[in-house]
Design a protein around this motif. Structure first.
Motif, PDB file in Angstrom:
ATOM      1  N   THR A 192       0.856  -1.167   0.136  1.00 62.07           N
ATOM      2  CA  THR A 192      -0.086   0.034  -0.022  1.00 62.07           C
ATOM      3  C   THR A 192       0.972   1.083  -0.042  1.00 62.07           C
ATOM      4  O   THR A 192       0.547   2.058  -0.765  1.00 62.07           O
ATOM      5  N   ILE A 196       0.722   4.094  -3.104  1.00 65.93           N
ATOM      6  CA  ILE A 196       0.457   5.348  -2.808  1.00 65.93           C
ATOM      7  C   ILE A 196       1.585   6.397  -3.193  1.00 65.93           C
ATOM      8  O   ILE A 196       1.538   7.276  -4.062  1.00 65.93           O
ATOM      9  N   THR A 197       2.607   5.973  -2.912  1.00 58.08           N
ATOM     10  CA  THR A 197       3.912   6.933  -3.301  1.00 58.08           C
ATOM     11  C   THR A 197       4.220   6.976  -4.675  1.00 58.08           C
ATOM     12  O   THR A 197       4.320   7.997  -5.172  1.00 58.08           O
ATOM     13  N   ILE A 231       1.177   9.119  -6.236  1.00 57.28           N
ATOM     14  CA  ILE A 231       1.228  10.492  -5.948  1.00 57.28           C
ATOM     15  C   ILE A 231       2.365  10.941  -6.655  1.00 57.28           C
ATOM     16  O   ILE A 231       2.334  12.115  -7.316  1.00 57.28           O
ATOM     17  N   ILE A 239      -8.052   0.789  -1.410  1.00 52.86           N
ATOM     18  CA  ILE A 239      -6.791   1.374  -1.569  1.00 52.86           C
ATOM     19  C   ILE A 239      -6.695   2.320  -2.655  1.00 52.86           C
ATOM     20  O   ILE A 239      -6.298   3.628  -2.453  1.00 52.86           O
ATOM     21  N   SER A 240      -7.412   2.201  -3.800  1.00 51.93           N
ATOM     22  CA  SER A 240      -7.410   3.256  -4.844  1.00 51.93           C
ATOM     23  C   SER A 240      -8.246   4.292  -4.465  1.00 51.93           C
ATOM     24  O   SER A 240      -7.920   5.307  -4.773  1.00 51.93           O
ATOM     25  N   THR A 263      -6.069   6.447  -2.011  1.00 51.02           N
ATOM     26  CA  THR A 263      -4.979   7.022  -2.853  1.00 51.02           C
ATOM     27  C   THR A 263      -5.642   8.414  -3.491  1.00 51.02           C
ATOM     28  O   THR A 263      -4.993   9.216  -3.565  1.00 51.02           O
ATOM     29  N   MET A 273      -5.782  11.190  -1.370  1.00 50.85           N
ATOM     30  CA  MET A 273      -4.282  11.473  -1.192  1.00 50.85           C
ATOM     31  C   MET A 273      -3.667  12.186  -2.172  1.00 50.85           C
ATOM     32  O   MET A 273      -3.061  13.206  -1.726  1.00 50.85           O
TER      33      MET A 273
END
Length: 249
Positions: A15, A19-20, A23, A78-79, A82, A85
């Protein structure tokens, strides 16, 4: 002290990487570059692309791994997180552009310090780019999960390459055009001719990357099984597959 299982630790790592990478891809997507294709020392072509596609191979691999061992519900969750985020990141960047940059007294006396125009030029994406990026991301991820499990249900545990590459091929076809249309066509930055040209070249570039990543898909699957253990990994896959069979995918 809380002790996490290997399965939970792996999910947290995946995860974080997911995410990293997502982004980072959005932050650098305002830069265009020319990609040159060479075979045997000969240049056979070149095309304009967005530099933000560079982290996406990592997103592809992580998405497929999470799909395989944790299921579509986790991928969707998670999508969505994200996407929020990414929006949160853009908000912070926007707030960072408000204070004036200090470059010394008199202005510019401190060398190698970024001034307002330089900072805003790099990070000042328009609202259309932000909207296009987030919309394309969430649609692409949901389509990716749907196509992955469409093939997974019909092939069982076989043909890992088909569900992984197939889901990427379909989802990125949508993603490549949605982001360009919202970010560049609607605000009038691209003509329709530029839209189709850059959209198609971006898509085929991602397609080539997806095909080239096939060995890494199997490598990633092998490493996860080795980390979790063959027995636990098999049980995890079968449990996830059984749960997915009861979803309307």
């Amino acid at each position: 002290m809380i002790t996490l299982s290997k399965k939970t630790k792996l999910l947290l790592i995946l995860t974080g990487v997911f995410i990293t990478s997502a982004i980072t891809a959005e932050l650098i997507s305002s830069k265009l570059f020319v990609a040159h294709i060479h075979i045997g020392g000969w240049e056979i072509g070149s095309f304009v692309s967005i530099i933000g596609i560079l982290p996406w191979p990592i997103v592809f691999l992580v998405t497929d791994t999470i799909n395989e061992f944790y299921g579509p519900k986790i991928v969707r969750t998670i999508s969505v997180i994200t996407a929020f985020m990414i929006g949160f990141c853009f908000l912070i960047v926007y707030l960072a552009m408000i204070p004036h940059a200090f470059t010394g007294e008199p202005a510019g006396s401190i060398p190698n310090v970024v001034n307002d125009s330089q900072f805003n030029l790099v990070f000042g994406q328009s609202q259309w780019i932000i909207a296009g990026s987030i919309t394309a991301f969430i649609i692409g991820q949901l389509v990716d999960s749907f196509v992955f499990w469409f093939f997974r249900k019909r092939t069982g545990g076989k043909l890992i390459w088909l569900r992984s590459t197939g889901s990427t091929v379909v989802s990125q076809l949508i993603d490549s055009f949605v982001v360009l249309y919202i970010a560049f066509v609607i605000p009038g930055k691209f003509t329709m001719s530029q839209f189709w040209h850059i959209g198609l070249t971006n898509y085929f570039f991602k397609l080539m990357i997806a095909i080239a990543l096939t060995p890494l898909i199997y490598l990633g699957h092998y490493l996860v099984v080795k980390y979790l253990g063959k027995g636990p990994a098999h049980i995890q896959e079968e449990t996830v597959a059984e749960e997915a069979l009861h979803e309307n995918l």
